[in-house]
Motif scaffolding. Structure first.
Motif, PDB file in Angstrom:
ATOM      1  N   GLY A 116      -6.241  -6.227   7.513  1.00  0.00           N
ATOM      2  CA  GLY A 116      -6.180  -7.815   9.275  1.00  0.00           C
ATOM      3  C   GLY A 116      -5.968  -9.161   8.633  1.00  0.00           C
ATOM      4  N   ASN A 117      -4.104  -8.701   7.626  1.00  0.00           N
ATOM      5  CA  ASN A 117      -2.821  -9.238   7.805  1.00  0.00           C
ATOM      6  C   ASN A 117      -2.343  -8.651   8.882  1.00  0.00           C
ATOM      7  OD1 ASN A 117      -0.207 -10.443   7.475  1.00  0.00           O
ATOM      8  ND2 ASN A 117      -1.214 -10.747   5.471  1.00  0.00           N
ATOM      9  N   PRO A 118      -1.345  -9.568   9.691  1.00  0.00           N
ATOM     10  CA  PRO A 118      -0.579  -9.486  11.185  1.00  0.00           C
ATOM     11  C   PRO A 118       0.879  -8.791  10.366  1.00  0.00           C
ATOM     12  CG  PRO A 118      -1.450 -11.841  11.371  1.00  0.00           C
ATOM     13  CD  PRO A 118      -1.623 -11.018   9.796  1.00  0.00           C
ATOM     14  N   ALA A 119       0.892  -9.190   8.838  1.00  0.00           N
ATOM     15  CA  ALA A 119       2.313  -8.825   8.727  1.00  0.00           C
ATOM     16  C   ALA A 119       2.393  -7.150   8.494  1.00  0.00           C
ATOM     17  CB  ALA A 119       2.445  -9.455   7.247  1.00  0.00           C
ATOM     18  N   GLN A 120       1.278  -6.158   8.063  1.00  0.00           N
ATOM     19  CA  GLN A 120       0.956  -4.690   8.078  1.00  0.00           C
ATOM     20  C   GLN A 120       1.582  -4.342  10.315  1.00  0.00           C
ATOM     21  OE1 GLN A 120      -2.601  -3.707   8.308  1.00  0.00           O
ATOM     22  NE2 GLN A 120      -2.408  -1.329   8.542  1.00  0.00           N
ATOM     23  N   ARG A 121       2.329  -4.475  10.779  1.00  0.00           N
ATOM     24  CA  ARG A 121       2.561  -4.635  12.032  1.00  0.00           C
ATOM     25  C   ARG A 121       3.961  -4.744  11.637  1.00  0.00           C
ATOM     26  NH1 ARG A 121      -1.287  -7.445  14.370  1.00  0.00           N
ATOM     27  NH2 ARG A 121       0.004  -9.269  15.069  1.00  0.00           N
ATOM     28  N   GLN A 126       8.908  -0.958  10.482  1.00  0.00           N
ATOM     29  CA  GLN A 126       9.764  -0.628   9.485  1.00  0.00           C
ATOM     30  C   GLN A 126       9.959   0.428   8.497  1.00  0.00           C
ATOM     31  OE1 GLN A 126      12.550  -2.450   8.941  1.00  0.00           O
ATOM     32  NE2 GLN A 126      11.967  -3.419  10.571  1.00  0.00           N
ATOM     33  N   GLY A 127       8.837   1.419   9.191  1.00  0.00           N
ATOM     34  CA  GLY A 127       8.109   2.481   8.518  1.00  0.00           C
ATOM     35  C   GLY A 127       7.776   2.938   7.479  1.00  0.00           C
ATOM     36  N   LEU A 128       6.667   1.942   7.253  1.00  0.00           N
ATOM     37  CA  LEU A 128       6.027   2.368   5.925  1.00  0.00           C
ATOM     38  C   LEU A 128       5.109   2.314   6.925  1.00  0.00           C
ATOM     39  CD1 LEU A 128       7.865  -0.834   4.736  1.00  0.00           C
ATOM     40  CD2 LEU A 128       6.345  -0.137   2.974  1.00  0.00           C
ATOM     41  N   ARG A 129       4.169   3.294   5.666  1.00  0.00           N
ATOM     42  CA  ARG A 129       2.440   3.873   6.244  1.00  0.00           C
ATOM     43  C   ARG A 129       1.368   3.923   5.615  1.00  0.00           C
ATOM     44  NH1 ARG A 129       4.738   3.603  10.618  1.00  0.00           N
ATOM     45  NH2 ARG A 129       5.976   4.719  11.418  1.00  0.00           N
ATOM     46  N   TRP A 138      -4.091  -2.498   1.684  1.00  0.00           N
ATOM     47  CA  TRP A 138      -4.448  -0.833   2.142  1.00  0.00           C
ATOM     48  C   TRP A 138      -3.105  -0.299   1.508  1.00  0.00           C
ATOM     49  CZ3 TRP A 138      -6.414   1.041   5.256  1.00  0.00           C
ATOM     50  CH2 TRP A 138      -7.350   0.864   6.657  1.00  0.00           C
ATOM     51  N   ARG A 139      -2.276   0.482   0.816  1.00  0.00           N
ATOM     52  CA  ARG A 139      -1.565   0.998   0.381  1.00  0.00           C
ATOM     53  C   ARG A 139      -0.261   0.969   1.216  1.00  0.00           C
ATOM     54  NH1 ARG A 139      -5.499   2.699  -2.893  1.00  0.00           N
ATOM     55  NH2 ARG A 139      -4.873   4.941  -2.545  1.00  0.00           N
ATOM     56  N   MET A 140       0.987   0.910   1.163  1.00  0.00           N
ATOM     57  CA  MET A 140       1.866   1.460   1.973  1.00  0.00           C
ATOM     58  C   MET A 140       2.820   1.979   1.343  1.00  0.00           C
ATOM     59  SD  MET A 140       1.309  -1.673   5.318  1.00  0.00           S
ATOM     60  CE  MET A 140       2.314  -0.237   6.570  1.00  0.00           C
ATOM     61  N   GLU A 141       3.646   2.576   1.755  1.00  0.00           N
ATOM     62  CA  GLU A 141       4.992   3.039   1.852  1.00  0.00           C
ATOM     63  C   GLU A 141       5.759   4.149   2.914  1.00  0.00           C
ATOM     64  OE1 GLU A 141       3.948   5.846  -1.930  1.00  0.00           O
ATOM     65  OE2 GLU A 141       4.015   7.775  -0.748  1.00  0.00           O
TER      66      GLU A 141
END
Length: 155
Positions: A116-121, A126-129, A138-141
């Protein structure tokens, strides 16, 4: 990306700024997810990380906190003062951290973000998934491999 920004090493004197900014940015997520914010836990984590201020001229816009293992560079915290959100400094910082990972031959850039954090967008741009999830994160990399054309765009 603009070169008007810079990453400057943070000192112990910057801890109160970083703690207060993180608390004010993240407290609503802690409350919504029934998590307890502890200043002392932030302070302990700060001491064990590489902490960099995001600056423009002599003004501090935010900070990024990093850690590493043998495979990855981890963004543990990335926070901007509200007035600087959406101004390109966060994207610039992500690009610089990605270049750091590539220079250090670490294969991955990783972070976690509250659901729910808009920073995810921003992270996705920047290519993190998303590669996994916990109850509230969410775990992103992304790979830190930077191709020839991408290196020019990121610097």
């Amino acid at each position: 990306m603009s070169s008007r920004f810079a990453l400057c090493p943070a000192t112990a004197a910057d801890l109160p700024f970083a703690r207060d900014l993180t608390r004010s940015s993240m407290l609503r997520y802690y409350i919504c997810n029934d998590l307890l914010w502890l200043d002392e836990a932030f302070d302990v984590a700060w001491a064990g990380r590489e902490n960099l201020l995001i600056c423009q001229d002599h003004q501090v816009l935010g900070f990024v906190s990093l850690s590493r293992d043998l495979r990855a560079l981890y963004i543990r915290e990335l926070h901007m003062l509200e007035a600087w959100r959406g101004q390109g400094a966060g994207a610039w910082t992500l690009a610089q951290v990605l270049l750091m990972a590539a220079r250090e031959h670490l294969g991955l850039l990783r972070l976690t973000v509250f659901k729910g954090n808009p920073a995810q967008r921003l992270y996705e741009r920047q290519g993190l998934r998303v590669v996994g999830e916990d109850e509230c994160f969410w775990r992103m990399e992304r790979s830190s491999f930077v191709g020839p054309g991408e290196a020019c765009r990121l610097s």
